[in-house]
Scaffold this motif. Structure first.
Motif, PDB file in Angstrom:
ATOM      1  N   GLY A   1      49.546  57.391  24.941  1.00 53.26           N
ATOM      2  CA  GLY A   1      49.812  56.253  25.815  1.00 53.26           C
ATOM      3  C   GLY A   1      48.700  56.056  26.819  1.00 53.26           C
ATOM      4  O   GLY A   1      48.364  56.986  27.562  1.00 53.26           O
ATOM      5  N   LEU A   2      48.121  54.851  26.870  1.00 47.36           N
ATOM      6  CA  LEU A   2      47.002  54.598  27.770  1.00 47.36           C
ATOM      7  C   LEU A   2      47.437  54.513  29.223  1.00 47.36           C
ATOM      8  O   LEU A   2      46.675  54.866  30.125  1.00 47.36           O
ATOM      9  N   ILE A   3      48.626  54.048  29.492  1.00 44.95           N
ATOM     10  CA  ILE A   3      49.106  53.963  30.877  1.00 44.95           C
ATOM     11  C   ILE A   3      49.676  55.305  31.318  1.00 44.95           C
ATOM     12  O   ILE A   3      49.339  55.830  32.383  1.00 44.95           O
ATOM     13  N   THR A   4      50.543  55.879  30.499  1.00 47.32           N
ATOM     14  CA  THR A   4      51.203  57.137  30.870  1.00 47.32           C
ATOM     15  C   THR A   4      50.303  58.347  30.680  1.00 47.32           C
ATOM     16  O   THR A   4      50.558  59.403  31.265  1.00 47.32           O
ATOM     17  N   GLN A   5      49.262  58.226  29.846  1.00 51.33           N
ATOM     18  CA  GLN A   5      48.374  59.337  29.501  1.00 51.33           C
ATOM     19  C   GLN A   5      49.160  60.522  28.939  1.00 51.33           C
ATOM     20  O   GLN A   5      48.873  61.675  29.233  1.00 51.33           O
ATOM     21  N   ARG A   6      50.140  60.197  28.120  1.00 56.54           N
ATOM     22  CA  ARG A   6      50.968  61.215  27.474  1.00 56.54           C
ATOM     23  C   ARG A   6      50.809  61.107  25.961  1.00 56.54           C
ATOM     24  O   ARG A   6      50.469  60.048  25.428  1.00 56.54           O
ATOM     25  N   PHE A   7      51.073  62.216  25.279  1.00 56.90           N
ATOM     26  CA  PHE A   7      51.002  62.280  23.820  1.00 56.90           C
ATOM     27  C   PHE A   7      52.413  62.195  23.258  1.00 56.90           C
ATOM     28  O   PHE A   7      53.296  62.976  23.645  1.00 56.90           O
ATOM     29  N   TYR A   8      52.629  61.275  22.337  1.00 56.31           N
ATOM     30  CA  TYR A   8      53.938  61.114  21.694  1.00 56.31           C
ATOM     31  C   TYR A   8      53.818  61.690  20.288  1.00 56.31           C
ATOM     32  O   TYR A   8      53.236  61.074  19.392  1.00 56.31           O
TER      33      TYR A   8
ATOM     34  N   ASP B   1      41.323  63.510  22.944  1.00 62.01           N
ATOM     35  CA  ASP B   1      42.002  62.217  23.017  1.00 62.01           C
ATOM     36  C   ASP B   1      41.868  61.594  24.402  1.00 62.01           C
ATOM     37  O   ASP B   1      41.723  60.372  24.540  1.00 62.01           O
ATOM     38  N   LEU B   2      41.907  62.438  25.432  1.00 67.22           N
ATOM     39  CA  LEU B   2      41.725  61.929  26.792  1.00 67.22           C
ATOM     40  C   LEU B   2      40.334  61.317  26.963  1.00 67.22           C
ATOM     41  O   LEU B   2      40.171  60.273  27.602  1.00 67.22           O
ATOM     42  N   ASP B   3      39.347  61.976  26.393  1.00 63.55           N
ATOM     43  CA  ASP B   3      37.976  61.475  26.518  1.00 63.55           C
ATOM     44  C   ASP B   3      37.809  60.124  25.835  1.00 63.55           C
ATOM     45  O   ASP B   3      37.193  59.208  26.382  1.00 63.55           O
ATOM     46  N   ARG B   4      38.373  59.977  24.617  1.00 63.85           N
ATOM     47  CA  ARG B   4      38.147  58.737  23.881  1.00 63.85           C
ATOM     48  C   ARG B   4      39.007  57.585  24.392  1.00 63.85           C
ATOM     49  O   ARG B   4      38.738  56.422  24.077  1.00 63.85           O
ATOM     50  N   MET B   5      40.067  57.892  25.156  1.00 61.79           N
ATOM     51  CA  MET B   5      40.928  56.831  25.645  1.00 61.79           C
ATOM     52  C   MET B   5      40.467  56.290  26.993  1.00 61.79           C
ATOM     53  O   MET B   5      41.000  55.278  27.473  1.00 61.79           O
ATOM     54  N   ASN B   6      39.455  56.892  27.602  1.00 61.93           N
ATOM     55  CA  ASN B   6      39.090  56.536  28.968  1.00 61.93           C
ATOM     56  C   ASN B   6      38.675  55.074  29.090  1.00 61.93           C
ATOM     57  O   ASN B   6      39.185  54.328  29.934  1.00 61.93           O
ATOM     58  N   ASP B   7      37.744  54.617  28.228  1.00 61.93           N
ATOM     59  CA  ASP B   7      37.273  53.231  28.302  1.00 61.93           C
ATOM     60  C   ASP B   7      38.397  52.247  27.987  1.00 61.93           C
ATOM     61  O   ASP B   7      38.534  51.202  28.649  1.00 61.93           O
ATOM     62  N   ALA B   8      39.202  52.565  26.956  1.00 64.96           N
ATOM     63  CA  ALA B   8      40.306  51.677  26.582  1.00 64.96           C
ATOM     64  C   ALA B   8      41.332  51.576  27.706  1.00 64.96           C
ATOM     65  O   ALA B   8      41.892  50.505  27.960  1.00 64.96           O
ATOM     66  N   ARG B   9      41.561  52.701  28.408  1.00 65.06           N
ATOM     67  CA  ARG B   9      42.530  52.684  29.507  1.00 65.06           C
ATOM     68  C   ARG B   9      42.026  51.820  30.656  1.00 65.06           C
ATOM     69  O   ARG B   9      42.798  51.031  31.237  1.00 65.06           O
TER      70      ARG B   9
END
Length: 706
Positions: free
Chosen positions: A185-192, A209-217
């Motif tokens: 989740g890009l807003i919650t920064q949680r893994f489902y 996953d945190l690293d690759r989601m940074n720009d998208a978030r």
């Protein structure tokens, strides 16, 4: 086939809600093969409505219950499947993705308050998909994008998201990114985590996953802030403040409801990935019937009435969005209740106006609703009532047709209709035997009542029964349904009604003299015929002098000429655009009569035709084609090959599209709906309107006229 719940233990219990705020009407739209029906099955299964998901290839899904859908392995009609999620009733409305069934899509958009736009993770975004997106945008429908079929061997969710952003605009942003066995989740920064199936287990995402989601978030947060009504949000974000997730989600939900923001959720129906997020998104971000604009209403005479609201205690205003005919229970009407509450064993007023040109005569009828059902595909489950905002099914309301308004008899109303697509593919049908004619007529009446995209034409000139369909696939379904009702029918080439005219001046002598005892028949007339400019019609001029033909018989000559004009002269087509001048004649004081001079007038016109030159005229239509620029050259060349005259091209209001205006002979447009779709990969549309008659080239007379 409609069934009772007891006959299908997987149907689940029907639920009638009391509060429109606890209803979400969601239409699933997208191109054919994107996975809409499979997604519906998966959502029904994880919600407990079904114990096992059906298969499209096996023909066992809830929504594809029509025999034509099972045979073609694709949806051919709208279908409703309700479920309960966290106290909210979600009516899933599955629609076909093939262009021939755009009428079913528009009916689904009418019944819904929001849309799930489903695209396949392996297909990209083509022009046909963009056309479906534009259908949603045209009615202001809030949309979320589902990137489905993550398990496809060529699936690339990130590439598909990028393609959607390029095709649909900057408002399309992912809420989640797919990862192995789940979503981040890009807003919650949680893994489902879906490795154990549905429901997911929430945990911490991996560092990668945190690293690759940074720009998208960051892009997502900036997109939400841009749509937010809180003007301080951007300043706080730029100052480095860690914005609260609940605050961001609340702003996101408002933007989705306004239709200005389109969140993207990756989904895999087989593994369950994303299903929980889709259901939560529908509940939290999609508008309820209380928030969605409702159609305008008038009284049956067209007088504007106050706007309706989704109030269960308000005046009854509902609409038939689809009509089907079941072999066991008869006519089944799918109804969206916009205002009031629909209850069984109550009288209702059924009103339908404005569709006479498609075979739906205006009607206002009082009927009684015996039972109310909650539909689950073909299954009908009885419910005690249906409140404003909800969907239900009615049976045996004999006068109800698609698009009709259902209201209270003491307070009848009529809803503004939704825009119906124009059928452009003619199919001529004929009963195989005389005994099939009555059966075919009954079946056609049922089909036309249920399908407003189908137009029935009984052509008095060609003596053909023509079904105007949306395309080849639509025609196949219509013919299959026609035959399944017991009518043996064939198709035949569609004939185009031509016209005849005089190519030059000519003279004719009509002599009708018979003597067989008693009163005889005596009439003689001389006429001169000359052609008129196209569109002038018929003119009759009397130049009799000296009473050669008594005044009372001059209209008889004209009547005889007009009758022969209708019957035709050489090829049997009506004659147009000529002037006939009556110049001389003879009468008998005893034997002349109205009938005799009618016959003489007819003979004179036929003799003039024999003495002169008759030419055939073919109808010419004004055609407007809207298409992507990539196909412009191909379509222009094709129009030229059809003897079309291109009047001009201009840029469309949508970037990358053009509009062609042309004039094309009607004989060249019989299969144009099929051919244009093939030339443009399904991305072009056209309209046609009769313009005039033009001379048929002499080298085509034998080809076209017979």
């Amino acid at each position: 086939m409609a069934q009772k719940t007891a006959e299908n233990p997987e149907a689940g219990a029907a639920v009638a809600v009391d509060d429109p705020a606890k209803v979400r009407n969601v239409v699933l739209v997208g191109p054919s093969g994107s996975g809409k029906t499979t997604l519906t099955e998966a959502l029904l299964t994880v919600s407990g409505v079904l114990t096992r998901a059906g298969s499209v290839t096996e023909g066992t899904t809830v929504c594809d219950h029509d025999p034509a859908a099972v045979r073609q392995q694709r949806s051919v009609g709208l279908s409703v499947a309700p479920l309960m999620h966290d106290g909210v009733k979600i009516n899933l409305i599955d629609t076909p993705g093939y262009a021939d069934f755009v009428g079913e899509l528009r009916a689904g958009l009418r019944a819904a308050d929001a849309a799930l736009f489903v695209v396949c993770a392996a297909e990209g975004v083509d022009a046909a998909t963009i056309a479906v997106w534009e259908e949603c945008a045209a009615v202001g429908m809030p949309r979320a994008v589902v990137v489905a079929r993550l398990d496809h061997q060529r699936a690339d969710a990130m590439a598909e998201i990028a393609a959607c952003q390029q095709a649909f605009g900057a408002g399309v942003l992912p809420l989640y990114l797919p990862t192995e066995n789940g979503l981040v989740g890009l807003i919650t920064q949680r893994f489902y985590d879906y490795s154990g199936g549905y429901p997911p287990v929430m945990g911490e995402p991996a560092q990668a996953d945190l690293d690759r989601m940074n720009d998208a978030r960051n892009e997502l947060i900036e997109g939400i802030i841009a749509e937010s009504e809180d003007e301080t949000l951007m300043d706080r974000y730029l100052a480095g403040e860690d914005l609260d997730a609940d605050e961001l989600i609340a702003d996101l939900e408002k933007a989705v409801a306004r239709g200005s923001f389109h969140p993207v959720i990756p989904v895999c129906s087989t593994s369950g990935i994303g299903l929980a997020e889709v259901l939560d998104g529908i509940k939290r971000a999609f508008p309820s019937p209380l928030e969605h604009p409702l159609p305008a209403v008038t009284d049956p005479h067209g007088k504007a009435l106050p706007a309706i609201t989704a109030d269960p205690d308000g005046p009854l205003a509902a609409e038939v969005v689809r009509t089907a005919v079941d072999s066991y229970v008869g006519r089944v009407s799918l109804v969206r209740v916009f205002s009031g509450t629909l209850r069984p064993e109550r009288p209702v007023h059924v009103s339908g106006h404005g569709m006479a040109e498609r075979g739906h005569e205006d009607h206002d009828v009082d009927e009684r609703v015996a039972h109310i059902y909650s539909p689950l595909g073909a299954n009908l489950r009885e419910v005690p009532y249906c409140v404003a905002g909800d969907l239900c099914a009615l049976t045996k309301v004999g006068s109800a047709e698609t698009g009709d308004t259902i209201s209270a008899p003491e307070n009848p109303v009529l809803m503004a209709p939704w825009r119906m697509p124009e059928p452009l593919l003619p199919v001529a049908v004929v009963a195989k035997t005389r005994s099939d004619e009555d059966t075919m007529a009954r079946n056609l009446a049922r089909l036309v009542a249920g399908d407003p995209t189908l137009r029935l034409e009984r052509n008095a000139e060609t003596h053909q029964l023509v079904l105007w369909c949306m395309g080849e696939a639509h025609a196949d379904v219509v013919l299959a349904r026609l035959r399944s009702g017991g009518a043996e029918v064939d198709t035949e080439p569609v004939k185009v009604a031509l016209r005849e005219t005089f190519a030059g001046a000519a003279k004719g002598h009509g002599r009708h003299v018979k003597q067989s005892g008693g009163h005889g028949q005596y009439a003689v007339c001389d006429i001169e015929v000359e052609p008129l400019p196209r569109g002038s019609g018929f003119q009759f001029v009397d130049k009799i002098v000296g009473g050669a033909i008594p005044n009372q018989f001059i209209p008889s000559v004209e009547k005889g000429v007009r009758a022969q004009l209708e019957r035709g002269l050489q090829a049997g087509y009506p004659v147009v655009d000529i002037k006939v001048t009556l110049v001389d004649g003879k009468a008998h004081s005893v034997d002349s009569s109205d009938a005799a001079f009618q016959t003489a007038g007819s003979i004179a016109l036929k003799e003039a035709a024999a003495n002169g030159r008759i030419s055939l005229l073919e109808p010419v239509d004004s055609v407007i084609v809207r298409l992507p620029d990539d196909h412009l050259g191909t379509v222009l060349g094709d129009l030229s090959s059809r003897r079309g005259r291109v009047l001009g091209t201009e840029a469309d209001s949508s970037p990358g599209y053009s509009v062609i205006k042309a004039e094309v002979p009607s004989t060249q447009l019989i299969r144009y709906a099929i051919d244009l779709r093939s030339l443009s990969s399904g991305s072009a549309t056209f309209t046609r309107e009769f313009s005039r008659f033009d001379p048929l080239p002499s080298n085509l007379v034998d080809q076209v006229a017979h």
